[in-house]
Design a protein around this motif. Structure first.
Motif, PDB file in Angstrom:
ATOM      1  N   SER A  56       0.778  -1.749  -0.072  1.00 49.91           N
ATOM      2  CA  SER A  56      -0.173   0.447  -0.103  1.00 49.91           C
ATOM      3  C   SER A  56       0.835   0.919   0.447  1.00 49.91           C
ATOM      4  CB  SER A  56      -1.096  -0.321   1.268  1.00 49.91           C
ATOM      5  OG  SER A  56       0.251  -0.154   2.329  1.00 49.91           O
ATOM      6  N   ASN A 114      -2.069  -2.551  -3.471  1.00 43.77           N
ATOM      7  CA  ASN A 114      -3.235  -1.967  -2.602  1.00 43.77           C
ATOM      8  C   ASN A 114      -3.085  -0.905  -1.770  1.00 43.77           C
ATOM      9  OD1 ASN A 114      -5.980  -2.254  -1.572  1.00 43.77           O
ATOM     10  ND2 ASN A 114      -5.030  -2.604  -0.213  1.00 43.77           N
ATOM     11  N   LYS A 143      -4.448  -1.165  -9.114  1.00 42.18           N
ATOM     12  CA  LYS A 143      -4.293  -1.251  -7.887  1.00 42.18           C
ATOM     13  C   LYS A 143      -5.763  -2.635  -8.083  1.00 42.18           C
ATOM     14  CE  LYS A 143      -7.598   0.536  -3.881  1.00 42.18           C
ATOM     15  NZ  LYS A 143      -8.190   1.457  -3.459  1.00 42.18           N
TER      16      LYS A 143
END
Length: 736
Positions: free
Chosen positions: A449, A472, A552
């Motif tokens: 992330s 992510n 993503k």
């Protein structure tokens, strides 16, 4: 008299060198449009189909990038054409045509005070006339704008529009080329000539060509409308009022973003449904562009296939009897069906437990639900249609006997009888050894992330690199472009180091992790050539860069074998679109999360087994800490375990006393992988779909004959779970 005419040469008298008018070089000006390259992404090519379910086989699509529109003003264009300017040099076969280099077949030469130049070159490049050679007569005919000149080898008389004219020297042939005095041609075709004695350079200037009229662009579509998915074909009807050649073109697709390209198919091959404005602009040989011309084309929606009938030839079949299916469907006549998605389940089972694939036969009494969906070439999927078939208590063939004699590697074994493979006898392993090598494993954090170093450590000699990461990143953190997943090799030593990368397999990004793990493993086992790089002291190189296609939710998974001549540091990192090798130095080092990560000293495990042959036996792989390879986490300096032994090859050498069928039975969650029978091939297991968390299900790995010794290579696929059970079932049990 027959001669081979390689090059026709003209001679020019040196006495003409002071009577010259220099012509201007022709300039070609190209409109300042921005063109889309052939590698534009799907959205920019207007080929993204429709919003639809992402199937396992579809990789994640890259995000669209901005494309500039066409300029509002046309650049200044040449409307008057000056004469061509040719520069040649005595005894040299190089020349320039309007400043551009050109190679002559024969160099200009001087003979008895006269200079002879290449006639074919002059005719083509200066006069742009037509030339006809008749070897039987020894004649050369030059034709331009209605004027015709005929010269004959060895004769001093020529014909100009049928009138005899004297030449100051006859055409001659030397080294297979015809030579002709240039003065005659200059007099009759208005060529200006200068000669520089110091440099031996001859400059020829052709007559001005006068005003240039814009060409006229036009085109027609082969059909008044198309269905989405059909290739759009347009034929140019463009022409030039002056009769000049058309040498270039630009197509445009006008919309929110206007795209241009030399080929319409590069941006408009199979567009979505809608109404589009298509433009065309053409350029003549002197650089003058036409005005744009536009037409609208309607792209009609592409309808999904419709299955009108699905059924079996009979409503009842015996256990192990071949089942015959029939189905009919409607779809566009020109469009292919690219995939049949079959599933089956026993009546009463939830749809989520359906097995992917078309059952050739079924082996337990009861009613089964068979379903079918069709995919067309455009990507549409039909509605699911179901039928049922009843299996009676009559037995033609038992399931194991069918799979091991008529089936294929990768077939799913339903085992509706509920045999417990754990009850099989534990196999005796005669010999177990490890294959040394440095394994760098980067799988934590599996879900990434933010930017940073995912893993970093060194390999010297033989090793292996495994990675598995999911993007992510938040929308805020992806401002300015998608993130990249990279692997960097760095030589921190004082001497050059060679790195050999073999079986390099990095796949993705895709959204279906189980499919990705199977695809990556199959390709790795299939193998590939060796990629060799040499790193100078202190040098860094990318050995993998995803580019900005890592969007993503998508996963990238990879595996490669490594062999180095010295210490090489490998870094796996998530970086920004604009990140450079030097900008990675100060990046954050990620902490390990729940998934395995680390450096391990084993890349393979060898098993040697001899089957008993009297009863079924089993071998459990990846069961627990005693088997898991141990190592360390180079970023945290903590101990590490490769839970499941991802990336570790199991080489299982089997000797059979009796014909034996081999199965793979996953013991945890879902599974989708591949195996290799050494020297025989690589197989997906299962062939299609996944095996769900049902310990009764298994996959056939094929058979081994009595007295044979064979080796299977197994590896836990990225995205799947351990442990797995390998079952070895002698032929005497196939009918139980």
């Amino acid at each position: 008299m027959k001669r081979k005419l390689n090059c026709l040469i003209v001679a020019v008298s040196l006495l003409l060198s002071n009577n010259v008018v220099w012509g201007a070089e022709t300039t070609i000006t190209v409109p300042q449009t921005i063109t889309a390259t052939e590698n534009t992404n799907e959205e920019n090519q207007l080929e993204v189909l429709t919003e639809q379910e992402i199937t396992p086989e579809q990789e994640a699509s890259p995000q669209p990038t901005e494309e500039p529109s066409l300029p509002s003003e046309e650049p200044e264009q040449p409307s008057y054409i000056k004469g061509d300017q040719i520069v040649l040099t005595l005894d040299k076969n190089t020349a320039t045509v309007n400043g551009n280099p050109y190679t002559l077949n024969t160099a200009p030469i001087a003979i008895e005070g006269r200079t002879y130049l290449p006639l074919r070159f002059i005719v083509d490049q200066v006069l742009q006339a037509e030339l006809k050679w008749e070897p039987e007569k020894g004649t050369i005919t030059v034709t331009k704008e209605g004027k015709e000149i005929v010269v004959t080898i060895g004769q001093t008389t020529a014909l100009v529009d049928g009138v005899a004219v004297n030449l100051d020297a006859p055409p001659i042939v030397k080294n297979g080329s015809t030579l002709l005095p240039l003065r005659f041609m200059s007099d009759h075709f208005n060529i200006s000539i200068t000669y520089d004695k110091a440099t031996k350079m001859i400059t020829l200037t052709g007559p001005d060509k006068g005003p240039n009229t814009k060409p006229i662009a036009g085109f027609t579509f082969s059909k008044p409308s198309y269905v989405a998915g059909q290739v759009v074909s347009a034929t140019s009807t463009s022409y030039d009022p002056d009769g000049h050649k058309l040498v270039d073109k630009l197509w445009s697709v006008v919309g929110e973003k206007t795209l241009t390209n030399k080929e319409l198919s590069n941006m408009f091959k199979t567009p979505r449904a809608g109404v589009y404005t298509i433009g065309l602009q053409v350029q003549d040989q002197y650089g003058l562009w036409s005005d744009w011309t536009y037409q609208e084309i309607t792209i009609l929606p592409n309808e999904a296939p419709v299955i009108t009938y699905l059924g079996t030839e009979k409503k009842e079949y015996a256990q192990g009897e071949d089942i015959s299916y029939q189905f009919f469907y409607n779809n566009e006549d020109w469009e292919a069906i690219t995939n049949q998605k079959w599933t089956y389940r026993k009546e009463g089972e939830p749809v989520s437990k359906a097995i992917l694939g078309k059952p050739d036969a079924l082996f337990t009494e009861g009613t089964y639900i068979i379903s079918l969906q069709l995919d067309d070439a455009y990507g549409n999927r039909s509605e699911l249609v179901e039928t049922s078939v009843h299996i009676t208590d009559e037995v033609v063939k038992k399931e194991l006997a069918f799979r091991f004699t008529e089936g294929h590697v990768g077939d799913i074994i339903d085992n509706y009888q509920g045999f417990n493979y754990r009850d099989y006898k534990d196999i005796e392993v005669l010999n177990k050894t490890t294959v040394p090598g440095t394994m760098l494993m980067s799988d934590s954090p599996e879900v990434v992330s933010r930017e940073g170093i995912l893993y970093r450590d060194s390999i010297k000699g033989a090793g292996r690199i495994l990675l598995h990461h999911i993007n992510n990143f938040s929308e805020m953190s992806t401002m300015g472009g998608n993130k990249r997943l990279v692997i960097v090799a760095e030589n921190k030593t004082a001497v050059p180091v060679t790195v050999n990368l073999s079986n390099k397999t990095i796949r993705g990004p895709v959204n279906d992790i189980l499919y990705l793990g199977q695809k990556m493993l199959n390709d790795y086992l299939t193998g590939s050539g060796t990629e060799t790089i040499t790193l100078a002291p202190g040098e860094k190189q990318y050995i993998y860069d995803s580019g900005t296609k890592w969007i993503k939710g998508s996963c990238i998974s990879g595996l490669m074998d490594v062999n180095t001549t010295g210490d090489v540091t490998f870094t796996i990192a998530s970086v920004s679109a604009g990140s450079t090798l030097s900008s990675m130095d100060g990046m954050e080092l990620f902490l390990k999360e729940v998934h395995p990560r680390g450096t391990f000293d084993t890349t393979g495990i060898n098993y040697s087994i001899v089957l008993d042959g009297s009863i079924p036996e089993k071998l459990l792989i990846g069961t627990g800490e005693e088997e898991w390879v141990k190592g360390y986490d180079a970023l945290s300096n903590e101990p590490a375990q490769n839970k499941g032994n991802f990336g570790v090859s199991y080489y299982i050498t089997i000797t059979a006393k009796e014909d034996t069928g081999i199965i793979l039975n996953p013991r945890a969650d879902m599974f989708r992988g591949a195996i290799e029978w050494q020297n025989m091939g690589v197989y997906n297991i299962p062939t299609v779909g996944n095996i769900y968390s049902n310990t009764a299900k298994a996959v056939s790995l094929g058979t081994i004959k009595a007295g044979e010794t064979k080796t299977i290579e197994y590896m836990l696929p990225n995205g799947s779970s351990a442990p797995v059970l390998l079952g070895f079932i002698p032929a005497s049990y196939w009918d139980n």
